[in-house]
Motif scaffolding. Structure first.
Motif, PDB file in Angstrom:
ATOM      1  N   ARG A 125      37.496  30.150 -23.731  1.00 46.16           N
ATOM      2  CA  ARG A 125      36.667  28.701 -23.900  1.00 46.16           C
ATOM      3  C   ARG A 125      35.078  29.757 -23.013  1.00 46.16           C
ATOM      4  O   ARG A 125      35.222  30.836 -23.001  1.00 46.16           O
ATOM      5  N   LYS A 126      34.514  28.938 -23.163  1.00 50.00           N
ATOM      6  CA  LYS A 126      33.035  28.925 -22.781  1.00 50.00           C
ATOM      7  C   LYS A 126      33.128  28.234 -21.576  1.00 50.00           C
ATOM      8  O   LYS A 126      33.151  26.650 -21.401  1.00 50.00           O
ATOM      9  N   TRP A 127      32.639  28.785 -20.729  1.00 49.03           N
ATOM     10  CA  TRP A 127      32.484  28.525 -19.204  1.00 49.03           C
ATOM     11  C   TRP A 127      30.948  28.174 -18.829  1.00 49.03           C
ATOM     12  O   TRP A 127      30.021  28.690 -18.999  1.00 49.03           O
ATOM     13  N   GLU A 172      29.426  24.541 -13.657  1.00 50.42           N
ATOM     14  CA  GLU A 172      30.587  23.276 -12.588  1.00 50.42           C
ATOM     15  C   GLU A 172      32.415  24.108 -12.994  1.00 50.42           C
ATOM     16  O   GLU A 172      32.658  24.060 -11.916  1.00 50.42           O
ATOM     17  N   ASP A 173      32.324  24.782 -14.225  1.00 53.81           N
ATOM     18  CA  ASP A 173      33.978  25.333 -13.869  1.00 53.81           C
ATOM     19  C   ASP A 173      34.632  26.292 -12.958  1.00 53.81           C
ATOM     20  O   ASP A 173      35.284  26.365 -12.407  1.00 53.81           O
ATOM     21  N   VAL A 174      33.434  27.191 -12.952  1.00 52.65           N
ATOM     22  CA  VAL A 174      33.935  27.816 -12.326  1.00 52.65           C
ATOM     23  C   VAL A 174      33.906  27.841 -10.338  1.00 52.65           C
ATOM     24  O   VAL A 174      33.932  27.969  -9.971  1.00 52.65           O
ATOM     25  N   THR A 223      36.415  37.259 -13.160  1.00 49.36           N
ATOM     26  CA  THR A 223      35.368  37.253 -11.995  1.00 49.36           C
ATOM     27  C   THR A 223      34.196  37.875 -13.134  1.00 49.36           C
ATOM     28  O   THR A 223      32.888  37.540 -11.924  1.00 49.36           O
ATOM     29  N   SER A 224      33.853  38.376 -14.334  1.00 47.47           N
ATOM     30  CA  SER A 224      33.083  39.488 -14.740  1.00 47.47           C
ATOM     31  C   SER A 224      32.232  37.809 -15.389  1.00 47.47           C
ATOM     32  O   SER A 224      31.142  37.731 -15.500  1.00 47.47           O
ATOM     33  N   THR A 225      33.139  36.504 -15.694  1.00 49.82           N
ATOM     34  CA  THR A 225      32.324  35.161 -16.326  1.00 49.82           C
ATOM     35  C   THR A 225      31.808  35.089 -15.144  1.00 49.82           C
ATOM     36  O   THR A 225      30.485  34.717 -14.583  1.00 49.82           O
ATOM     37  N   ILE A 226      31.952  35.001 -14.182  1.00 49.69           N
ATOM     38  CA  ILE A 226      30.878  34.717 -13.048  1.00 49.69           C
ATOM     39  C   ILE A 226      29.862  35.363 -12.447  1.00 49.69           C
ATOM     40  O   ILE A 226      29.006  34.587 -12.189  1.00 49.69           O
ATOM     41  N   ASN A 227      30.088  36.133 -12.502  1.00 46.75           N
ATOM     42  CA  ASN A 227      28.930  37.192 -12.283  1.00 46.75           C
ATOM     43  C   ASN A 227      28.094  37.166 -13.072  1.00 46.75           C
ATOM     44  O   ASN A 227      26.461  36.997 -13.323  1.00 46.75           O
ATOM     45  N   TRP A 253      29.435  37.469  -7.228  1.00 48.08           N
ATOM     46  CA  TRP A 253      30.396  36.925  -6.766  1.00 48.08           C
ATOM     47  C   TRP A 253      29.759  36.031  -5.805  1.00 48.08           C
ATOM     48  O   TRP A 253      30.045  35.085  -5.261  1.00 48.08           O
ATOM     49  N   THR A 254      28.807  36.780  -5.082  1.00 53.60           N
ATOM     50  CA  THR A 254      28.581  36.314  -3.315  1.00 53.60           C
ATOM     51  C   THR A 254      27.467  35.243  -4.254  1.00 53.60           C
ATOM     52  O   THR A 254      27.394  33.618  -2.770  1.00 53.60           O
TER      53      THR A 254
END
Length: 252
Positions: free
Chosen positions: A189-191, A194-196, A227-231, A237-238
């Protein structure tokens, strides 16, 4: 049970494509309901894969049809050019050279090791057997389980005496890499941002503390951003957590 010929399968695919020009397996499956036509399983058994059936019917130019001799030639060529040569390195090589997939090889010859024997390629027996068990287990699990995840596979593998998730991950680098190797991985999925934020809100509500270690554990077997997607989306992450807090402050 009726036995379908290659021509009958092709005729059914052509007929279906007339109603659905962008024909895929899911569309065909729905179209075939109530009709006396070959099933998806029959099509794959006859041609080795859905993609090859489309090629045979002249409905796809993605990959050519491979005869057994073609497959053996590809394997022999790959074994001479790849170091090391195993199912994972072959998969990447075949992808770059438009060669037959591991799934097709397994369907045509019954197993990876059997195909190597037919191609007269000698390999370390223990390495070959480990690969063989993993390939067969994953293909079998993909058919037996409604949803193939590390959790559902672990239970199924323990009950049926198949390689563990840890064994598979060690061999192929990760669980997803193993599924990708056999073309049975679910589409990624392509995040969006807003998904995060939605995932972080859910994690925060369930976790004693929202940190990267707790989140990784919480995210296991869930359809949430890694977490890699979030970064990648927020830079760190912060930054993602700060954005979540700002977002929650605005809402309150």
């Amino acid at each position: 049970m009726k036995k379908w010929s290659e021509q009958q399968v092709i005729d059914s695919l052509v007929q279906a494509s007339a109603d659905h020009p962008a024909l895929d397996a899911k569309t065909y499956s729905k179209w075939s309901l109530g009709r006396e036509v070959p099933s998806i399983t029959t099509i794959i058994n006859v041609f080795g894969s859905w993609r090859e059936a489309l090629n045979a019917a002249g409905l796809s130019a993605i990959r050519p049809y491979f005869s057994d001799d073609d497959i053996l030639r590809f394997l022999k060529d790959a074994s001479l050019k790849l170091e090391p040569f195993h199912s994972n390195s072959y998969r990447e090589w075949a992808k770059n050279h438009h060669g037959p997939s591991l799934t097709l090889i397994n369907l045509r010859f019954g197993s990876w090791s059997r195909a190597l024997e037919e191609a007269q390629i000698e390999m370390n027996r223990s390495i070959c057997m480990t690969e063989e068990r993993i390939i067969n287990a994953l293909l079998e699990a993909s058919e037996a389980l409604p949803k193939l995840t590390t959790q559902t596979y672990s239970v199924w593998a323990q009950e049926n005496g198949h390689p563990t998730v840890a064994t598979i991950a060690r061999k192929y680098g990760s669980w997803i890499d193993a599924l990708t190797c056999l073309d049975i991985a679910p589409p990624r999925r392509k995040w969006a941002e807003e998904d995060v934020l939605e995932a972080l809100r859910a994690a925060q509500a369930e976790l004693p503390a929202l940190n990267i270690i707790h989140y990784r554990k919480w995210a296991e077997n869930k359809s949430v951003p890694s977490t890699s997607t979030i970064n990648a989306l927020f830079g760190s992450w912060t930054s993602a957590v700060h954005c979540l807090r700002r977002n929650m402050s605005v809402r309150s």
